[in-house]
Enzyme design. Structure first.
Site, mmCIF file in Angstrom:
data_model
loop_
_atom_site.group_PDB
_atom_site.id
_atom_site.type_symbol
_atom_site.label_atom_id
_atom_site.label_comp_id
_atom_site.label_asym_id
_atom_site.label_seq_id
_atom_site.Cartn_x
_atom_site.Cartn_y
_atom_site.Cartn_z
ATOM 1 C CG HIS A 123 -2.062 0.953 1.107
ATOM 2 N ND1 HIS A 123 -1.940 2.299 1.330
ATOM 3 C CD2 HIS A 123 -3.349 0.729 0.745
ATOM 4 C CE1 HIS A 123 -3.118 2.871 1.117
ATOM 5 N NE2 HIS A 123 -3.984 1.946 0.753
ATOM 6 C CG ASP A 168 -8.459 -3.609 -3.165
ATOM 7 O OD1 ASP A 168 -9.675 -3.463 -3.016
ATOM 8 O OD2 ASP A 168 -7.717 -2.737 -3.636
HETATM 9 N N1 ACO Z 1 3.962 -7.749 -4.498
HETATM 10 C C1 ACO Z 1 5.301 -7.876 -4.590
HETATM 11 N N2 ACO Z 1 6.176 -6.907 -4.339
HETATM 12 C C2 ACO Z 1 5.658 -5.726 -3.977
HETATM 13 C C3 ACO Z 1 4.282 -5.512 -3.857
HETATM 14 C C4 ACO Z 1 3.422 -6.574 -4.130
HETATM 15 N N3 ACO Z 1 2.107 -6.456 -4.059
HETATM 16 N N4 ACO Z 1 4.067 -4.234 -3.485
HETATM 17 C C5 ACO Z 1 5.260 -3.663 -3.381
HETATM 18 N N5 ACO Z 1 6.236 -4.573 -3.689
HETATM 19 C C6 ACO Z 1 7.671 -4.330 -3.699
HETATM 20 C C7 ACO Z 1 8.088 -3.523 -4.928
HETATM 21 O O1 ACO Z 1 8.335 -4.345 -6.022
HETATM 22 C C8 ACO Z 1 9.288 -2.798 -4.423
HETATM 23 O O2 ACO Z 1 10.351 -3.704 -4.413
HETATM 24 P P1 ACO Z 1 11.875 -3.200 -4.690
HETATM 25 O O3 ACO Z 1 12.192 -2.309 -3.530
HETATM 26 O O4 ACO Z 1 12.643 -4.454 -4.733
HETATM 27 O O5 ACO Z 1 11.802 -2.452 -5.979
HETATM 28 C C9 ACO Z 1 8.927 -2.481 -2.975
HETATM 29 O O6 ACO Z 1 7.993 -3.499 -2.590
HETATM 30 C C10 ACO Z 1 8.293 -1.127 -2.800
HETATM 31 O O7 ACO Z 1 7.250 -1.081 -3.751
HETATM 32 P P2 ACO Z 1 6.547 0.220 -4.281
HETATM 33 O O8 ACO Z 1 5.931 -0.052 -5.589
HETATM 34 O O9 ACO Z 1 7.469 1.388 -4.118
HETATM 35 O O10 ACO Z 1 5.386 0.367 -3.249
HETATM 36 P P3 ACO Z 1 4.382 1.478 -3.348
HETATM 37 O O11 ACO Z 1 4.115 1.835 -1.958
HETATM 38 O O12 ACO Z 1 4.777 2.544 -4.268
HETATM 39 O O13 ACO Z 1 3.145 0.724 -4.076
HETATM 40 C C11 ACO Z 1 1.186 -0.400 -4.472
HETATM 41 C C12 ACO Z 1 2.009 0.423 -3.482
HETATM 42 C C13 ACO Z 1 1.049 0.319 -5.811
HETATM 43 C C14 ACO Z 1 -0.208 -0.567 -3.850
HETATM 44 C C15 ACO Z 1 1.848 -1.751 -4.676
HETATM 45 O O14 ACO Z 1 2.063 -2.365 -3.430
HETATM 46 C C16 ACO Z 1 1.038 -2.688 -5.565
HETATM 47 O O15 ACO Z 1 1.090 -2.564 -6.795
HETATM 48 N N6 ACO Z 1 0.310 -3.680 -4.962
HETATM 49 C C17 ACO Z 1 -0.466 -4.630 -5.717
HETATM 50 C C18 ACO Z 1 -1.766 -4.029 -6.245
HETATM 51 C C19 ACO Z 1 -2.794 -3.791 -5.150
HETATM 52 O O16 ACO Z 1 -3.047 -4.637 -4.300
HETATM 53 N N7 ACO Z 1 -3.400 -2.588 -5.175
HETATM 54 C C20 ACO Z 1 -4.430 -2.183 -4.213
HETATM 55 C C21 ACO Z 1 -3.893 -1.137 -3.312
HETATM 56 S S1 ACO Z 1 -5.074 -0.733 -2.038
HETATM 57 C C22 ACO Z 1 -6.179 0.289 -2.765
HETATM 58 O O17 ACO Z 1 -5.935 0.904 -3.773
HETATM 59 C C23 ACO Z 1 -7.557 0.415 -2.141
#
Ligand code: ACO
Length: 382
Positions: A264, A318
């Site tokens: 998140h 979610d």
């Molecule tokens: N699965 C695997 N790895 C992940 C995930 C995930 N769901 N989320 C983050 N990471 C990893 C990234 O790849 C990154 O790794 P790195 O440091 O090796 O590059 C690290 O964790 C940080 O990730 P960011 O993308 O910077 O996290 P951010 O906080 O920007 O993104 C987001 C948040 C977009 C929600 C992301 O976690 C994601 O895409 N999750 C999956 C989709 C999802 O469930 N969305 C619903 C969100 S809740 C809502 O909108 C109501």
């Protein structure tokens, strides 16, 4: 010329309003509406109470809640010409587009001074909270070739929506679970759709245009809709054993693929809404029988905690919401409209707050184009 502020893509971390609607501390997993912890509201309040709290800023007395609930019930019906509009839309279209169209249409049927007149503002808010569920359920029926079901005057807000989908009154557990799910999604501070609502509202347009715009923003795959993808993902994992789930998660992480329902922007610990929804899912599955998908979800959460918990990647709202909605019999492509049914209260709370001390949004930009170019007449352009 004033010194330019640094450009921040997505306005990440840039304050866009002063607000007292919703407080989040993502480091510790704290979420509060108007100063009340989400756990307390989920346990003790109905969605109607929470909507009242968000819109008016204080929890209602019994008399106030009764009056508010009665107004919501009275406003549940749709004008037949709004139903006619829904009937003209292609049944293959996405329900979020149908909702955007129908809410925008409402502005034509309910003209008036929604902005300057506080009574009108209040009535528009009640109308929108009351009618959005009816539109979503009516569209779902119409696209299947069925007549919409008239809203009940007896059932609560959550139970009435489930009833309007298929004409069956939901039992107490299903009603309560859905009611809490609505509360959990009612508000979440300055996300894209809420910001949209404030920007559009700041032009002093009517609240139907504001909510239609917010629904449009929520329709995008980066905002609503992750729960649909969680279900898709979990349904492909047919072996719930720890070894198999771990192998799958490790493979996916090694390929740098995101695992849906985890992570998140704000929370660095488990999303408090996911914890509450998980409890509800357990209640629902205890009553209605478990499914393999729920067992897989539990195992994947355990494995992910070991694999990426130290990076602050935990289940978000979610992760369990899709599982709960599926068990309640809600069609998968209605999951995001259900999000809108809940969030309309939050959007309106922000709109009303914006209008109290309004200034039209007018940010600046960083110019990266050419300037003062020499004009070439069309006949001379090669
Ligand atoms: N699965 C695997 N790895 C992940 C995930 C995930 N769901 N989320 C983050 N990471 C990893 C990234 O790849 C990154 O790794 P790195 O440091 O090796 O590059 C690290 O964790 C940080 O990730 P960011 O993308 O910077 O996290 P951010 O906080 O920007 O993104 C987001 C948040 C977009 C929600 C992301 O976690 C994601 O895409 N999750 C999956 C989709 C999802 O469930 N969305 C619903 C969100 S809740 C809502 O909108 C109501």
């Amino acid at each position: 010329m004033a010194e330019a502020l640094p450009y921040v893509p997505g306005l990440a971390g840039v304050p866009a309003a002063r607000t007292s609607v919703c407080l989040i501390d993502g480091e510790v997993g704290k979420l509060e509406y108007r100063g009340y912890p989400i756990e307390v509201l989920a346990e003790h309040c109905t969605y109607e109470e929470v909507a009242y709290l968000l819109i008016f800023g204080a929890l209602p007395t019994k008399t106030q809640l009764d009056a508010f609930s009665a107004e919501l019930v009275a406003e549940r019906g749709l004008k037949f010409r709004i139903v006619d509009v829904l009937k003209t839309l292609p049944e293959s279209g996405h329900p979020m587009d149908a909702l955007t169209a129908a809410v925008a249409t409402m502005g034509m049927f309910y003209p008036g001074d929604h902005v300057a007149d506080p009574d009108f503002r209040r009535l528009s808010a009640i109308r929108l909270i009351a009618k959005v569920p009816t539109i979503v359920a009516a569209w779902d029926r119409i696209r299947r070739g069925d007549d919409p079901i008239k809203p009940s005057t007896e059932l609560g807000h959550a139970a009435n929506f489930l009833y309007m989908l298929d004409g069956n009154e939901p039992g107490p557990v299903a009603s309560r679970v859905f009611d809490v799910a609505l509360t959990l999604h009612a508000e979440h501070s300055m996300n894209a759709s809420t910001f949209t609502a404030r920007v559009v509202g700041s032009t002093l347009t009517d609240p139907y245009a504001v909510v239609a715009s917010a629904v449009g923003a929520l329709s995008g795959p980066l905002h609503g809709g992750a729960n649909e993808r969680v279900l898709e993902m979990l349904s492909k994992l047919d072996d719930p054993s720890a070894a198999s789930v771990r192998r799958w998660a490790e493979d996916r992480l090694a390929r740098k693929e995101k695992i849906m329902g985890f992570g998140h922007r704000v929370y660095r610990v488990k999303d408090p809404r996911a914890t509450i929804l998980q409890g509800l899912a357990q209640e629902l599955f205890d009553q209605k029988g478990s499914t393999p998908i729920y067992a897989v979800a539990g195992e994947l959460e355990r494995q992910m905690s070991e694999l990426v918990g130290d990076k602050g990647i935990y289940p978000n709202v979610d992760y369990y919401s899709g599982i709960v909605y599926q068990k309640l019999g809600i069609p998968t492509d209605l999951f995001t409209p259900v999000f809108a049914i809940a969030r309309v209260a939050g959007w309106l709370a922000h709109l009303l707050e914006q209008l109290e001390d309004n200034r039209i949004y007018r940010p600046s930009q960083v110019w990266v184009g050419e300037a003062d170019r020499a004009f070439v007449p069309l006949s001379d352009r090669g």
